[in-house]
Design an enzyme around this catalytic site. Sequence first.
Site, PDB file in Angstrom:
ATOM      1  N   HIS A 149       0.835  -1.206   0.000  1.00  0.00           N
ATOM      2  CA  HIS A 149       0.000   0.000   0.000  1.00  0.00           C
ATOM      3  C   HIS A 149       0.872   1.259   0.000  1.00  0.00           C
ATOM      4  CE1 HIS A 149      -2.777  -2.855   2.297  1.00  0.00           C
ATOM      5  NE2 HIS A 149      -3.519  -2.502   1.277  1.00  0.00           N
ATOM      6  N   GLY A 176      -3.003  -1.762  -7.285  1.00  0.00           N
ATOM      7  CA  GLY A 176      -1.929  -2.740  -7.427  1.00  0.00           C
ATOM      8  C   GLY A 176      -2.292  -3.855  -8.389  1.00  0.00           C
ATOM      9  N   GLU A 177      -1.283  -4.358  -9.091  1.00  0.00           N
ATOM     10  CA  GLU A 177      -1.495  -5.527  -9.950  1.00  0.00           C
ATOM     11  C   GLU A 177      -1.715  -6.783  -9.120  1.00  0.00           C
ATOM     12  OE1 GLU A 177       1.811  -5.732 -12.638  1.00  0.00           O
ATOM     13  OE2 GLU A 177       1.053  -4.078 -13.880  1.00  0.00           O
ATOM     14  N   LYS A 178      -1.468  -6.697  -7.816  1.00  0.00           N
ATOM     15  CA  LYS A 178      -1.789  -7.820  -6.916  1.00  0.00           C
ATOM     16  C   LYS A 178      -3.212  -8.297  -7.173  1.00  0.00           C
ATOM     17  CE  LYS A 178      -2.126 -10.339  -3.162  1.00  0.00           C
ATOM     18  NZ  LYS A 178      -3.092  -9.862  -2.216  1.00  0.00           N
ATOM     19  N   ASP A 179      -4.118  -7.328  -7.365  1.00  0.00           N
ATOM     20  CA  ASP A 179      -5.514  -7.628  -7.687  1.00  0.00           C
ATOM     21  C   ASP A 179      -5.711  -7.315  -9.172  1.00  0.00           C
ATOM     22  OD1 ASP A 179      -6.723  -8.027  -4.806  1.00  0.00           O
ATOM     23  OD2 ASP A 179      -5.408  -6.293  -4.704  1.00  0.00           O
ATOM     24  N   GLN A 233     -18.262  -5.968  -0.659  1.00  0.00           N
ATOM     25  CA  GLN A 233     -17.404  -6.866  -1.423  1.00  0.00           C
ATOM     26  C   GLN A 233     -17.030  -8.142  -0.666  1.00  0.00           C
ATOM     27  OE1 GLN A 233     -14.300  -3.704  -1.713  1.00  0.00           O
ATOM     28  NE2 GLN A 233     -12.839  -5.383  -1.538  1.00  0.00           N
ATOM     29  N   GLN A 282      -9.219  -7.079 -10.615  1.00  0.00           N
ATOM     30  CA  GLN A 282      -9.829  -5.844 -10.094  1.00  0.00           C
ATOM     31  C   GLN A 282      -9.324  -4.613 -10.861  1.00  0.00           C
ATOM     32  OE1 GLN A 282     -10.084  -5.010  -5.713  1.00  0.00           O
ATOM     33  NE2 GLN A 282      -8.382  -3.648  -6.111  1.00  0.00           N
TER      34      GLN A 282
HETATM   35  P1  AMP Z   1      -6.588  -3.676  -0.254  1.00  0.00           P
HETATM   36  O1  AMP Z   1      -6.368  -2.878   0.982  1.00  0.00           O
HETATM   37  O2  AMP Z   1      -6.209  -5.112  -0.139  1.00  0.00           O
HETATM   38  O3  AMP Z   1      -7.962  -3.466  -0.855  1.00  0.00           O
HETATM   39  O4  AMP Z   1      -5.567  -3.092  -1.335  1.00  0.00           O
HETATM   40  C1  AMP Z   1      -5.581  -1.729  -1.664  1.00  0.00           C
HETATM   41  C2  AMP Z   1      -4.749  -1.514  -2.893  1.00  0.00           C
HETATM   42  O5  AMP Z   1      -3.415  -1.932  -2.638  1.00  0.00           O
HETATM   43  C3  AMP Z   1      -5.241  -2.314  -4.099  1.00  0.00           C
HETATM   44  O6  AMP Z   1      -5.097  -1.541  -5.273  1.00  0.00           O
HETATM   45  C4  AMP Z   1      -4.303  -3.492  -4.111  1.00  0.00           C
HETATM   46  O7  AMP Z   1      -4.141  -4.072  -5.390  1.00  0.00           O
HETATM   47  C5  AMP Z   1      -3.024  -2.846  -3.638  1.00  0.00           C
HETATM   48  N1  AMP Z   1      -2.120  -3.845  -3.090  1.00  0.00           N
HETATM   49  C6  AMP Z   1      -2.353  -4.689  -2.063  1.00  0.00           C
HETATM   50  N2  AMP Z   1      -1.302  -5.495  -1.873  1.00  0.00           N
HETATM   51  C7  AMP Z   1      -0.385  -5.152  -2.806  1.00  0.00           C
HETATM   52  C8  AMP Z   1       0.911  -5.634  -3.154  1.00  0.00           C
HETATM   53  N3  AMP Z   1       1.491  -6.632  -2.487  1.00  0.00           N
HETATM   54  N4  AMP Z   1       1.552  -5.051  -4.178  1.00  0.00           N
HETATM   55  C9  AMP Z   1       0.966  -4.046  -4.878  1.00  0.00           C
HETATM   56  N5  AMP Z   1      -0.235  -3.548  -4.603  1.00  0.00           N
HETATM   57  C10 AMP Z   1      -0.907  -4.096  -3.592  1.00  0.00           C
END
Ligand code: AMP
Length: 283
Positions: free
Chosen positions: A36, A146-149, A60, A152
């Site tokens: 984040h 993030g590309e993690k999701d 969600q 999404q």
């Molecule tokens: P979340 O709090 O899990 O909803 O994530 C918030 C944002 O952070 C989203 O755009 C995620 O894709 C991004 N994010 C979460 N973990 C990672 C990671 N390890 N690397 C890059 N982006 C991330």
Amino acid sequence: MIVRSVTDLRATVQDWRRSGLSCALVPTMGALHEGHLALVRLARQSCARVVVSIFVNPLQFGPNEDLAAYPRREAADVAAATQAGAQLVFVPTVTEMYAPGHATTVHVVGLSEGLCGPHRPGHFDGVATVVTKLLLQALPDAAFFGEKDYQQLLIIRRLARDLDIPVRIEGMPIMREPDGLAMSSRNAYLSADQRRIAPELAATLGDMARTLASSGGAVSQVVAAGKARLLAAGFSSIDYVEVCDAGTLAPVARVEGPARLLAAVRLGGTRLIDNVPVAGKTA
Ligand code: AMP
């Protein structure tokens, strides 16, 4: 600065705009980690002001998911976001976000249907709805995800385009722990034993992507071998391991253009997702 109402968020962003300052939005569910914070830093590089939103979005989460257990630590998150470069942290309550009688949802046809879609019914509608609202509430110049999701990210790009929301959607590569595990707020659920198994997901995907790139992509055999390796490593079950077109997420049988290898697995009660790019055949 913490702001809890849409009215105050809008007032602050409007002030910035009047002063000629550009604004970025980084939506999160809190429990902030380095992934984040890297997004916040990236946002800060491209815009003069950064808003981080922290909202554990009930829409969600499925009925059997971890809404109640999801980690919440507002004070530490606000400090970390500020330190990373955010000027405003938007922390709405559920009723601020969803007024009684809230009846509108956003559904992105197609991109929402595969991969995580069938395993988390309603999830992407919840994400699409809350992100649409956040974009319209803050009206930032750019929003960072993030590309993690990965699924999404593509859904959000599409909804911004389809609904003519005047914002640049920016993606950022996955931030990983030193052993390769993709950073996630949900990693905190893992026991010590599970934490030792978890990096095998990234290792398996990385090896699969290399095999696909060098072999010209007999996808089904590589996927079958990858799934067997994950189960042998100790993952409890596999929701999916798939190779998809990097832009449409349509499953591909052979890697011919830009592709993405995506996976969701369960480790005890924790669901982990990860993905890697797959280069087309180079040899
Ligand atoms: P979340 O709090 O899990 O909803 O994530 C918030 C944002 O952070 C989203 O755009 C995620 O894709 C991004 N994010 C979460 N973990 C990672 C990671 N390890 N690397 C890059 N982006 C991330």
